[in-house]
Structure formats: structure tokens, C-alpha cells
Enzyme design. Structure first.
Site, PDB file in Angstrom:
ATOM      1  CB  SER A  72      -7.055  -0.114   1.427  1.00 57.97           C
ATOM      2  OG  SER A  72      -7.616  -0.830   0.224  1.00 57.97           O
ATOM      3  CB  THR A 120      -9.261  -0.583  -7.656  1.00 58.39           C
ATOM      4  OG1 THR A 120      -9.250   0.724  -6.939  1.00 58.39           O
ATOM      5  CG2 THR A 120      -8.295  -1.667  -6.760  1.00 58.39           C
ATOM      6  CG  ASN A 152      -8.128   6.573  -4.649  1.00 57.00           C
ATOM      7  OD1 ASN A 152      -9.126   5.610  -4.417  1.00 57.00           O
ATOM      8  ND2 ASN A 152      -8.505   7.597  -4.233  1.00 57.00           N
ATOM      9  NE  ARG A 205      -4.201   1.959   0.862  1.00 52.59           N
ATOM     10  CZ  ARG A 205      -5.103   2.202   0.152  1.00 52.59           C
ATOM     11  NH1 ARG A 205      -5.119   1.768  -1.020  1.00 52.59           N
ATOM     12  NH2 ARG A 205      -6.141   3.031   0.518  1.00 52.59           N
TER      13      ARG A 205
HETATM   14  O1  DON Z   1      -7.946   1.102  -1.374  1.00 55.29           O
HETATM   15  C1  DON Z   1      -9.052   1.675  -1.476  1.00 55.29           C
HETATM   16  O2  DON Z   1      -9.930   1.202  -0.909  1.00 55.29           O
HETATM   17  C2  DON Z   1      -9.397   2.320  -2.991  1.00 55.29           C
HETATM   18  N1  DON Z   1      -8.345   3.207  -3.136  1.00 55.29           N
HETATM   19  C3  DON Z   1      -9.825   1.476  -4.073  1.00 55.29           C
HETATM   20  C4  DON Z   1     -10.386   2.282  -5.242  1.00 55.29           C
HETATM   21  C5  DON Z   1     -11.030   1.613  -6.055  1.00 55.29           C
HETATM   22  O3  DON Z   1     -11.530   0.416  -6.285  1.00 55.29           O
HETATM   23  C6  DON Z   1     -11.662   2.315  -7.304  1.00 55.29           C
HETATM   24  N2  DON Z   1     -11.973   1.808  -8.220  1.00 55.29           N
HETATM   25  N3  DON Z   1     -13.233   1.421  -8.837  1.00 55.29           N
END
Ligand code: DON
Length: 573
Positions: A455, A384, A404, A108
Site C-alpha cells: 500500500s 481512499t 482501493n 489491510r
Molecule cells: O493502498 C493503497 O495504496 C491504495 N489502495 C490506495 C487507493 C487510493 O488512495 C485511492 N484514492 N484516491
């Protein structure tokens, strides 16, 4: 009364139904067959992009194991899926060896050392719109390259150089973009121009992007070559690090050479638990995903979902009420456990989660205002992407990785050709202020120098009787946890195939706001009316999640599920 069927007749019925469903859904949606190419016995990769899935299979065929393939797929996605595939972001890996050994890797992003709690607030103490989302100041220190090196050092078989080569070739020679990618690049064109006035390969100079145009990324190919030659120091030190720091200085960024040099990926003990006799292996903090997923599974375990049916109103009510309670806990109790005492043992106790459901009644919806985080006395010490990989021996890797938002901070590091994340928005920039996913937080997830932002990513592996059962995960911000939850239930409780489980319509609730997002056609109008009468605020939503998963059949074959909501593809051999 209906006569009970003999087990044999039941089995034949089950087979007929199974193939009927396959034929019907395949014909109606034209999707099942498209993304899922059947059963394979030697290995499988399911990812957001067909080219990346094939890269993974080529590594398995060369004798690489699931971790080798995962490293190659991570770098390939950084080239062929720039929305989310990355070297400028971070992620999590959950691993289960065929021997039963489990592990998880935290790569991360971290807050830079100059980060402070109120860095995204104005002089009146209000969040400055989009400051944690766009531009150089939105980026955490990237973790992906360190993560891949750590994974390879511990478990890899093939040479590091061989794992980087496919990505380098794709960046250097270009690859044909999909229709969806062409329209996303076109839609983001003005934003890329704004944030990258000197240009980036993601901006087409002559006319709009079209399907099958080649996207060539020469600077990215050079960066990947540095990483190929020098490992993680090819990224965190030397020319690439200089470019990142120069990019920070060109804007309002704060990542320093020291921050880059000091970044470490961390092996962590996975969150583990059981659900109906299945072992669940999933991601610990700084993801909330693993703890919340186990809380959800434990909360719903006593209820007869199989009898009620998939997306039946009772099933829906129990799932939403479990989600309300788990996300209330998330907002208060979860954060980077290296900085905050996350009460993990308490939150994972089945008795705790079952007791939390005691306040729920089928007569009416609980209100989120009446549900608070559980009181725990002694704290112990969109875009993501997810991919799932298994190899011939039965080793399994689940990786969820992210910038993100789609294309992250929109900043492409000049000279180095890759996008930087906007992961700082995952911190709670102010207690109670929602982030881009509407999630709120407080002390546990406030910004601090070198801390990892909380996250929702939930790469997860399930095993049964000592054997691999499922590899699963998804993008989707706050909806990640509930999408993984539903996919697991779809297989275990509702007897779906992997592809059906992935394609089935989803819904999502996260405590606040007090509403349930429901994909179109997930619930018919009769059910919606009934639930609304009980007090549920139902919001019709677009796609929720993009799950890529693998199921191991009792005969030891692999069945893929590539989400038809995206360009996702199963590759196997
Ligand atoms: O780590 C997290 O929970 C977010 N940064 C995830 C972002 C995400 O899944 C965007 N996608 N659709």
C-alpha cells in the site's frame, strides 16, 4: 541592504501577514473559512464527510477517547461515504497516546488462500485488462471490521455497541447526500447496474440523484447490527459471511468461509524517525508509505527550503529528485514483510538516503532510466479516505482506509448491502506492469496466498518535545506519500497554518513514469519553462490528494485542516 528586524517587530509582522493571508485566501477562494471552523481545545475530528466528523465529536463528548471516536467514524464513513468508507475494505491506524506510547494497526486486506501469482494474466502472460480492478475476483479478504474490533479491545473505553449505533441509524434512516456525491453516484450508475443487476441502494430507481436526497441502506443497517451484536464474528462468520461467499460464487470470486474466519488484524511496530527535531510516527509494511515518507524527509533535510520558499524551482527539484529515488526503492524493495525480507533498517538510514541524493545536480533533471533502486546487500529479515482525531487528553489517531478504486470492485454484497474492495490491483500482477496508479513492482509485491498487497497509505503522527504536534494523512493512491510529505514541509518549513498547508497546491513524482504531475497554478509559467529546460516533464494534473489533518498549537489548542478539494470537514469542541 535591508535592516534586520527585531524579534518583536518580526513577530508583529508575522501576525499581520498571517491574518492578511487568512483574509485574502478566505475571500479569494471562499474555502478556508468554509471547511475550517477555528481552534478547539477538547477534541477534533477531520474527515471526508461532515456527518462522520460530527459522529466522532458526539463520541468524544460522551467521554469516549480518540480510538472510540475513530471506530465510530470508520463505521459512519462506511455509510455516508461509500466511495471509500467501508466495511468491505481495509486500512491502517497509527496511534499515539498522550503518554507518548505509540502503536500501529494493520487491517489491510489479504489475498485469498486460492490466490496465485499469475491469476490476472492471460495465456500469453499479459495482464488481463481490469481483471484485478472490477468484479468479485478483484477483492482481497476485507480487514476493516477485524481492525476496528482490535482497536476497540486494546484502547476503547465506551461500549462497542455505542460506537456502532450512529452508523446503524444513518444507514437505517438515511442521510442527505452532498452535491458531489449525487454527481458521483449518477456518473457510476451504469457501472453499478452492470455489476449489480439485482440492484443496490446506490442505484436510484426514479430519476437521477440530487443534492440532499436521502440515501437509505437497509441491508447495510442489518449487517452493521450483526457486527454490533457479535463483534467481528458478526461479519466474518454467520449470515454476512454466507452472503460474501454467495456473492463470490455468483461471479468469479475466490474468497472462502475459511479465508474470512482466518482474517486477523495485526499490531505492528510503527516506523519512527526524526525530521528537524520532530518525531515522526508512521505506518510500516505492508504499507510503503511510512518507509518512503521517512526516506523523503531524510533526503531533503539538508536543503534550505525555508530560504528558497514553497514550490520554488530549487525546492521543487530537490523534492522531485528525492521522490524519484524513494519510489525506485519502493518498486524493488517493498512488499508485505511477513512474506518478503524488506530491508527496512537500511532504507531508513539517514546516511543511505543522503547518499542517494549525491547523483543529483541542479543543472538538469536526473532521468528515471538512470536511477535504479539502491543496492542493498543483506536484506534483513482513488478512492481512499483518511481521518484524523484527537481527544481532550491528547491521544491521537490517524486512520487511512480504502476500497482501493472509488466504490472498490463495484460489487455490492447481495443481501448485506456493502461494497467489496478491489485491492488485489495493489499487488504487482506482473513484474514491471503498472497498476491503476502507474506503480510497478516485482518479486517483493508479487501475489501469494494470504499475503497483503503493498500500500501507499501513510497515516502519520508527529510529536515535538514529547507533545503531540500533527496528525495527518490522505487518499490518492501513489500520491499519498508525496501529499503527506508536502503537508509536513508546508507546516515545518514554510510556516503555514494547518488549513493553508492542506490547501496549498501540490505536485507528485513517482520515478516511473518519468514525469511530474503538477496541480494547476502550483507553478507559474516562468518556473515551468525553467524546469522544462532542465529536463523535467511537467504534466498539468487535476486534484492531488485530499489531506485531513490536525495541528496542536503551542498553547495546546487544536487547529484543523480539511481539504477544500473535497467535502471534508473539521468538527471540534
Ligand atoms: O493502498 C493503497 O495504496 C491504495 N489502495 C490506495 C487507493 C487510493 O488512495 C485511492 N484514492 N484516491
Amino acid at each position: 541592504m535591508q535592516k534586520a528586524l527585531s524579534p518583536n517587530t518580526k513577530f508583529v509582522w508575522h501576525c499581520i501577514n498571517f491574518y492578511l493571508i487568512l483574509i485574502l485566501t478566505g475571500c479569494a477562494a471562499g474555502q478556508l473559512g468554509k471547511n475550517n471552523s477555528g481552534e478547539f481545545k477538547n477534541g477534533m475530528v477531520v474527515s471526508a464527510n461532515g456527518i462522520a466528523s460530527k459522529v466522532g465529536i458526539s463520541i468524544l463528548k460522551k467521554g469516549g477517547n480518540a480510538v472510540d471516536a475513530a471506530v465510530a467514524v470508520q463505521f459512519a464513513l462506511a455509510v455516508v461515504y461509500p466511495n471509500a468508507g467501508n466495511i468491505g475494505g481495509g486500512g491502517f491506524m497509527v496511534y499515539r497516546a498522550a503518554s507518548g506510547e505509540t502503536n500501529s494497526l494493520d487491517f489491510r486486506e489479504k489475498a485469498p488462500s486460492a490466490a496465485t501469482r499469475d491469476m490476472y494474466l492471460d495465456s500469453l502472460g499479459n495482464p488481463i485488462v481490469d481483471k484485478s480492478l472490477h468484479g468479485q475476483i478483484a477483492s482481497g479478504v476485507p480487514g476493516s471490521v477485524a481492525g476496528m474490533e482490535a482497536a476497540h479491545k486494546k484502547y476503547g473505553k465506551l461500549s462497542w455497541s455505542a460506537l456502532l449505533q450512529p452508523a446503524i441509524d444513518l444507514a437505517k434512516n438515511g442521510f442527505p447526500i452532498t452535491k458531489r456525491q449525487a454527481s458521483q453516484l449518477n456518473a457510476n450508475h451504469p457501472r453499478f447496474m452492470h455489476f449489480n443487476p439485482d440492484g443496490t441502494a446506490l442505484i436510484k430507481l426514479t430519476g437521477p440523484w440530487q443534492e440532499n436526497d436521502l440515501l437509505v441502506q437497509t441491508q447495510l443497517a442489518n449487517t452493521l447490527t450483526f457486527i454490533q451484536q457479535k463483534g467481528k464474528s458478526g461479519f466474518y462468520e454467520g449470515a454476512v459471511a454466507d452472503s460474501i461467499v454467495a456473492e463470490m460464487k455468483a461471479g468469479n470470486g475466490i474468497i472462502t468461509h475459511e479465508d474470512l474466519k482466518n482474517y486477523r488484524a495485526i499490531w505492528r511496530k510503527p516506523v519512527t524517525g526524526t525530521f528537524k527535531g520532530y518525531d515522526v510516527i508512521t505506518m510500516p509494511p505492508p504499507s510503503s508509505g511510512g518507509i518512503a515518507l521517512m526516506q523523503l524527509l531524510e533526503s531533503v533535510e539538508p536543503y534550505p527550503f525555508k530560504k528558497w520558499g514553497h514550490n520554488a524551482d530549487s525546492t521543487f527539484q530537490v523534492m522531485v529528485e528525492a521522490e524519484r529515488r524513494a519510489y525506485a526503492d519502493r518498486a524493488t524493495h517493498l512488499g508485505d514483510a511477513d512474506f518478503y525480507n524488506v530491508p527496512q533498517t537500511e532504507l531508513l538510514k539517514p546516511t543511505y538516503n543522503k547518499a542517494r541524493m549525491a547523483s543529483f545536480s541542479f543543472d538538469s533533471a536526473s532521468t528515471s532510466a538512470s536511477i535504479k533502486a539502491g543496492e542493498i546487500d543483506i536484506p534483513e529479515h482513488l478512492e481512499t479516505t483518511h481521518f484524523s482525531i484527537v481527544d481532550r487528553a491528547g491521544n491521537a489517531v490517524a486512520i487511512t482506509t480504502t476500497l482501493n478504486a472509488s466504490f472498490g470492485s463495484l460489487i455490492v454484497v447481495k443481501g448485506a448491502g456493502f461494497l467489496l474492495n478491489d485491492e488485489m490491483d495493489d499487488f504487482s500482477v506482473k513484474a514491471g506492469a503498472p497498476n491503476m496508479f502507474g506503480l510497478i513492482g516485482g518479486k517483493a509485491n508479487e501475489i501469494a496466498a494470504n499475503k497483503r498487497m503493498l500500500s501507499s497509505m501513510t497515516p502519520t503522527i508527529l510529536a515535538k518535545d514529547g507533545k503531540l504536534f500533527m496528525v495527518v494523512g490522505t487518499p490518492g493512491g501513489s500520491t499519498i506519500i508525496t501529499s503527506v510529505f508536502q503537508t509536513i514541509l508546508n507546516v515545518i518549513d514554510f510556516d503555514m497554518t494547518m488549513q493553508q498547508a492542506v490547501d496549498a497546491k501540490r505536485f507528485h513524482h513517482q520515478w516511473l513514469p518519468d514525469e511530474v504531475d503538477v496541480e494547476k497554478t502550483a507553478l507559474d509559467s516562468v518556473k515551468v519553462k525553467k524546469l522544462e529546460e532542465k529536463g523535467y516533464k511537467i504534466i498539468k494534473s487535476g486534484n492531488i490528494g485530499r489531506v485531513d489533518a490536525i495541528l496542536r498549537t503551542p498553547r495546546g489548542k487544536y487547529l484543523g485542516g480539511a481539504d477544500s478539494r473535497g467535502d471534508d470537514k473539521v468538527a471540534g469542541y
